[in-house]
Scaffold this motif. Sequence first.
Motif, PDB file in Angstrom:
ATOM      1  N   HIS A  64       0.238  -0.922   0.993  1.00 32.87           N
ATOM      2  CA  HIS A  64      -0.528   0.273   0.655  1.00 32.87           C
ATOM      3  C   HIS A  64       0.135   1.488   1.302  1.00 32.87           C
ATOM      4  O   HIS A  64       0.641   1.418   2.426  1.00 32.87           O
ATOM      5  CB  HIS A  64      -1.970   0.126   1.145  1.00 32.87           C
ATOM      6  CG  HIS A  64      -2.877   1.176   0.613  1.00 32.87           C
ATOM      7  ND1 HIS A  64      -3.026   2.399   1.223  1.00 32.87           N
ATOM      8  CD2 HIS A  64      -3.664   1.205  -0.490  1.00 32.87           C
ATOM      9  CE1 HIS A  64      -3.879   3.132   0.529  1.00 32.87           C
ATOM     10  NE2 HIS A  64      -4.287   2.430  -0.514  1.00 32.87           N
ATOM     11  N   ALA A  65       0.128   2.614   0.611  1.00 36.31           N
ATOM     12  CA  ALA A  65       0.804   3.824   1.088  1.00 36.31           C
ATOM     13  C   ALA A  65       0.255   4.318   2.416  1.00 36.31           C
ATOM     14  O   ALA A  65       0.982   4.908   3.211  1.00 36.31           O
ATOM     15  CB  ALA A  65       0.679   4.921   0.033  1.00 36.31           C
ATOM     16  N   LEU A  66      -0.990   4.050   2.697  1.00 32.02           N
ATOM     17  CA  LEU A  66      -1.610   4.501   3.943  1.00 32.02           C
ATOM     18  C   LEU A  66      -1.062   3.759   5.166  1.00 32.02           C
ATOM     19  O   LEU A  66      -1.153   4.236   6.282  1.00 32.02           O
ATOM     20  CB  LEU A  66      -3.126   4.288   3.846  1.00 32.02           C
ATOM     21  CG  LEU A  66      -4.013   4.991   4.855  1.00 32.02           C
ATOM     22  CD1 LEU A  66      -3.825   6.500   4.783  1.00 32.02           C
ATOM     23  CD2 LEU A  66      -5.461   4.648   4.603  1.00 32.02           C
ATOM     24  N   LEU A  67      -0.438   2.586   4.931  1.00 32.06           N
ATOM     25  CA  LEU A  67       0.016   1.759   6.047  1.00 32.06           C
ATOM     26  C   LEU A  67       1.507   1.881   6.352  1.00 32.06           C
ATOM     27  O   LEU A  67       2.002   1.207   7.244  1.00 32.06           O
ATOM     28  CB  LEU A  67      -0.342   0.290   5.772  1.00 32.06           C
ATOM     29  CG  LEU A  67      -1.836   0.008   5.715  1.00 32.06           C
ATOM     30  CD1 LEU A  67      -2.080  -1.433   5.338  1.00 32.06           C
ATOM     31  CD2 LEU A  67      -2.502   0.336   7.029  1.00 32.06           C
ATOM     32  N   PHE A  68       2.227   2.733   5.619  1.00 30.11           N
ATOM     33  CA  PHE A  68       3.652   2.902   5.905  1.00 30.11           C
ATOM     34  C   PHE A  68       3.830   3.579   7.260  1.00 30.11           C
ATOM     35  O   PHE A  68       3.284   4.646   7.507  1.00 30.11           O
ATOM     36  CB  PHE A  68       4.347   3.736   4.819  1.00 30.11           C
ATOM     37  CG  PHE A  68       4.646   2.960   3.572  1.00 30.11           C
ATOM     38  CD1 PHE A  68       5.590   1.955   3.574  1.00 30.11           C
ATOM     39  CD2 PHE A  68       3.967   3.225   2.411  1.00 30.11           C
ATOM     40  CE1 PHE A  68       5.865   1.235   2.441  1.00 30.11           C
ATOM     41  CE2 PHE A  68       4.226   2.512   1.256  1.00 30.11           C
ATOM     42  CZ  PHE A  68       5.178   1.511   1.276  1.00 30.11           C
ATOM     43  N   GLY A  69       4.574   2.957   8.145  1.00 25.05           N
ATOM     44  CA  GLY A  69       4.862   3.532   9.456  1.00 25.05           C
ATOM     45  C   GLY A  69       3.747   3.411  10.467  1.00 25.05           C
ATOM     46  O   GLY A  69       3.884   3.883  11.588  1.00 25.05           O
ATOM     47  N   PRO A 126      -4.995   4.957  10.232  1.00 23.41           N
ATOM     48  CA  PRO A 126      -6.095   4.155   9.696  1.00 23.41           C
ATOM     49  C   PRO A 126      -6.896   3.551  10.853  1.00 23.41           C
ATOM     50  O   PRO A 126      -6.344   3.233  11.904  1.00 23.41           O
ATOM     51  CB  PRO A 126      -5.377   3.063   8.894  1.00 23.41           C
ATOM     52  CG  PRO A 126      -4.058   3.648   8.560  1.00 23.41           C
ATOM     53  CD  PRO A 126      -3.701   4.537   9.707  1.00 23.41           C
ATOM     54  N   ASP A 127      -8.167   3.396  10.684  1.00 19.45           N
ATOM     55  CA  ASP A 127      -9.049   2.949  11.748  1.00 19.45           C
ATOM     56  C   ASP A 127      -8.929   1.433  11.918  1.00 19.45           C
ATOM     57  O   ASP A 127      -9.716   0.660  11.384  1.00 19.45           O
ATOM     58  CB  ASP A 127     -10.486   3.354  11.417  1.00 19.45           C
ATOM     59  CG  ASP A 127     -11.388   3.283  12.632  1.00 19.45           C
ATOM     60  OD1 ASP A 127     -10.855   3.108  13.743  1.00 19.45           O
ATOM     61  OD2 ASP A 127     -12.600   3.407  12.459  1.00 19.45           O
ATOM     62  N   LEU A 128      -7.920   1.019  12.662  1.00 15.42           N
ATOM     63  CA  LEU A 128      -7.683  -0.394  12.930  1.00 15.42           C
ATOM     64  C   LEU A 128      -7.788  -0.627  14.428  1.00 15.42           C
ATOM     65  O   LEU A 128      -7.203   0.109  15.218  1.00 15.42           O
ATOM     66  CB  LEU A 128      -6.285  -0.815  12.468  1.00 15.42           C
ATOM     67  CG  LEU A 128      -5.994  -0.697  10.982  1.00 15.42           C
ATOM     68  CD1 LEU A 128      -4.553  -1.024  10.701  1.00 15.42           C
ATOM     69  CD2 LEU A 128      -6.897  -1.625  10.198  1.00 15.42           C
ATOM     70  N   ILE A 129      -8.507  -1.653  14.799  1.00 11.42           N
ATOM     71  CA  ILE A 129      -8.641  -2.016  16.201  1.00 11.42           C
ATOM     72  C   ILE A 129      -8.060  -3.413  16.336  1.00 11.42           C
ATOM     73  O   ILE A 129      -8.525  -4.354  15.684  1.00 11.42           O
ATOM     74  CB  ILE A 129     -10.111  -1.983  16.650  1.00 11.42           C
ATOM     75  CG1 ILE A 129     -10.671  -0.577  16.453  1.00 11.42           C
ATOM     76  CG2 ILE A 129     -10.239  -2.436  18.096  1.00 11.42           C
ATOM     77  CD1 ILE A 129     -12.154  -0.480  16.649  1.00 11.42           C
ATOM     78  N   SER A 130      -7.021  -3.530  17.167  1.00 11.97           N
ATOM     79  CA  SER A 130      -6.340  -4.805  17.295  1.00 11.97           C
ATOM     80  C   SER A 130      -5.650  -4.896  18.640  1.00 11.97           C
ATOM     81  O   SER A 130      -5.301  -3.890  19.249  1.00 11.97           O
ATOM     82  CB  SER A 130      -5.312  -4.950  16.178  1.00 11.97           C
ATOM     83  OG  SER A 130      -4.528  -6.097  16.377  1.00 11.97           O
TER      84      SER A 130
END
Length: 191
Positions: free
Chosen positions: A105-110, A135-139
């Motif tokens: 997905h384009a939002l996840l590039f880089g 993007p709101d990712l918690i990991s």
Amino acid sequence: MQLTRFDLYQRVCARPLSKVAPELGISGTALAGICKHYQVPYPGSGYWTRTSLGLPAELPALPEASDETIEITPSTQKPRPKRAPEEGSARKTRRAAKPHRPARHALLFGVEEHLRKTREVKEGEFLRPYKRILPDLISSETALHRALTIANDLYLALDEQGYRVHIAQAAGDLHRIHVKEQEVERKDRKY
């Protein structure tokens, strides 16, 4: 059309081959072949660039040879033969191809690079990146690849259903749930 070697030499030295060739009814490549066959030199592309910039440029000299007449015949395109329809065979129809689904997905590039540039974290804690517009990712560090894969699959599935996945504007009235990033409760870290 008939030309002497000298006439052809004057034409190709006055203008580029791509401009002279259509007047003769042939392509520039065919005119270059004729010039080569009859030993008629023509200036290269660097010559025309230099003259357009007002820089000095030398024309190639016409070598000694017999001044024979050159016959140039305009090229004619041969019409393609029409294919006869095969008897008894219905026209084959192609199945509609599935729309191409991008791998990421384009939002996840880089994003992975930015998530790895993080504030100091202890073993098992969640990543705390310096960049805020992500993007709101918690990991955690160890689960980052899996989290990105899941987010990618989710974002692509939402896009296929017609939902737009993007980063919300700052002025929006959106709030996220608070995630406790530490196993043992300590001082609250605001970032």
